[in-house]
Design an enzyme around this catalytic site. Structure first.
Site, PDB file in Angstrom:
ATOM      1  N   VAL A 142      32.528  47.934  15.714  1.00  0.00           N
ATOM      2  CA  VAL A 142      32.871  46.518  15.754  1.00  0.00           C
ATOM      3  C   VAL A 142      33.962  46.257  16.790  1.00  0.00           C
ATOM      4  CG1 VAL A 142      33.955  44.658  14.428  1.00  0.00           C
ATOM      5  CG2 VAL A 142      32.121  46.021  13.405  1.00  0.00           C
ATOM      6  N   GLU A 143      34.932  47.156  16.883  1.00  0.00           N
ATOM      7  CA  GLU A 143      36.063  46.939  17.782  1.00  0.00           C
ATOM      8  C   GLU A 143      35.705  47.128  19.252  1.00  0.00           C
ATOM      9  OE1 GLU A 143      39.064  45.824  17.206  1.00  0.00           O
ATOM     10  OE2 GLU A 143      38.859  45.660  15.031  1.00  0.00           O
ATOM     11  N   THR A 144      34.991  48.201  19.584  1.00  0.00           N
ATOM     12  CA  THR A 144      34.783  48.526  21.006  1.00  0.00           C
ATOM     13  C   THR A 144      33.371  48.999  21.334  1.00  0.00           C
ATOM     14  OG1 THR A 144      35.512  50.826  20.704  1.00  0.00           O
ATOM     15  CG2 THR A 144      37.211  49.183  21.253  1.00  0.00           C
TER      16      THR A 144
END
Length: 353
Positions: A142-144
């Site tokens: 989700v982040e990167t």
């Protein structure tokens, strides 16, 4: 992210060699330094240099030189001003659209591939911190996008801009800049090298510098905590969860069954609510699966296409919200984790399941 030897030596000279000549850390005497560049004339920047000298032993002249080389980015300020959340006045399918950004067949498949590439580190992190691999992978996804998009903004520019040219949250970002410079000194990193998000988040897990100091770990055992290294990033995310109370072997969220005529729509909802299971049952809201003995839950309302969905959040769900204080974020991480686990186990869940 580690700098070449020459660069490391330069940074050590900048931040360590002059420490013995600095004023005592408890000295309140003003330090006369010259800051040039985009932050010339900024009283906040001068106070920051003095604080770094007095509290952390940084050479004020060299810290001023670092701030002088940092660049003020108007694009960062513009992006921060766009972060204010919009409020919905009724159901509009916001959760369905949000979920679709993260739960795609490609993302699930890439999560399985990330698992396969980093099997040993994920197992080591689970053994040490008790966090299942799929949840660590889902955070990084989700982040990167599993390290594919870690950000292109120089961290020094992001934090200096927000510390010295964004009054609304200047104190917070000045403290993050402080933590960042300590990180670069401790790790022997050129402060102008690391790049990340426009808000200063770093590495595969998008840690802010203060989180680096509290939760980053050296899972590789090479003597450095490197958030751009998959193994260290995996260990750091798992340690972050453990530090916020992750309960090994416990569930995260369970869908709720809402009886006709229930007043669920009139109850307060969100990850920070607390209801007794029996209290909700009396109102016609019961779990569709096992809660594993948990008796206090949060009531979650998701604005899905076609109507509201209701879920019961368990303590581990709340832990995920410590990463991002959003019910939708935590639910996306949870469902992506479950989809990756199922796909790796040979169950071909689609993105819409």
């Amino acid at each position: 992210m580690r700098a070449p030897l020459l660069c490391v030596l330069v940074i050590q000279l900048l931040f360590l060699a002059g420490c013995s000549s600095n004023p005592p850390r408890d000295s309140g005497a003003a330090i006369n330094v010259q800051i040039s560049g985009d932050f010339a004339g900024s009283p906040e920047a001068k106070r920051f240099v003095q604080r770094m000298a007095q509290q952390h032993g940084f050479n004020p002249t060299e810290t001023a030189a670092v701030i002088s080389r940092a660049q003020r980015k108007q694009s960062i300020i513009d992006l921060m001003n766009q972060q204010a959340p919009s409020r919905s006045t009724g159901p509009n399918g916001a959760w369905t659209r949000y979920r679709a950004k993260f739960l795609t067949d490609d993302t699930i498949g890439n999560g399985v591939a990330f698992w396969q590439r980093n099997q040993a580190a994920l197992q080591q992190a689970q053994s040490r911190y008790g966090v299942p691999p799929e949840y660590v992978i889902a955070i990084i996804g989700v982040e990167t996008r599993f390290g594919g998009f870690v950000g292109k903004t120089r961290i020094i520019d992001a934090l200096a801009t927000l510390a010295f040219a964004y009054p609304r949250r200047a104190d917070y970002f000045a403290s993050e800049l402080e933590a960042y410079l300590i990180m670069t000194r401790d790790e022997g990193v050129d402060p102008f090298q690391p790049r990340g998000s426009f808000a200063g988040a770093m590495g595969l897990g998008q840690f802010m510098p203060s989180s680096f100091h509290k939760y980053a770990v050296d899972l590789t055992g090479d003597g450095h905590r490197n958030l751009w290294d998959p193994a260290d990033a995996i260990g750091s995310v798992a340690n972050y969860f453990k530090g916020h109370g992750w309960q090994a072997g416990q569930a995260v969220a369970v869908r709720a069954q809402v009886q006709p005529g229930s007043n669920a729509g009139r109850l307060k909802t969100g990850f920070d609510t607390r209801y007794g299971v029996n209290e909700l049952a009396a109102k016609g809201i019961t779990p569709a699966g096992s809660l594993g003995g948990v008796t206090q839950v949060s009531l979650l309302q998701l604005d899905a296409k076609g109507g509201y969905e209701y879920w019961l959040g368990l303590p581990n769900f709340y832990v995920i919200t410590r990463y991002n204080h959003s019910t939708y974020y935590a639910m996306a991480v949870h469902q992506l984790a479950q989809a990756i686990r199922a796909r790796k186990g040979g169950v071909r869940l689609s993105a819409s399941d």
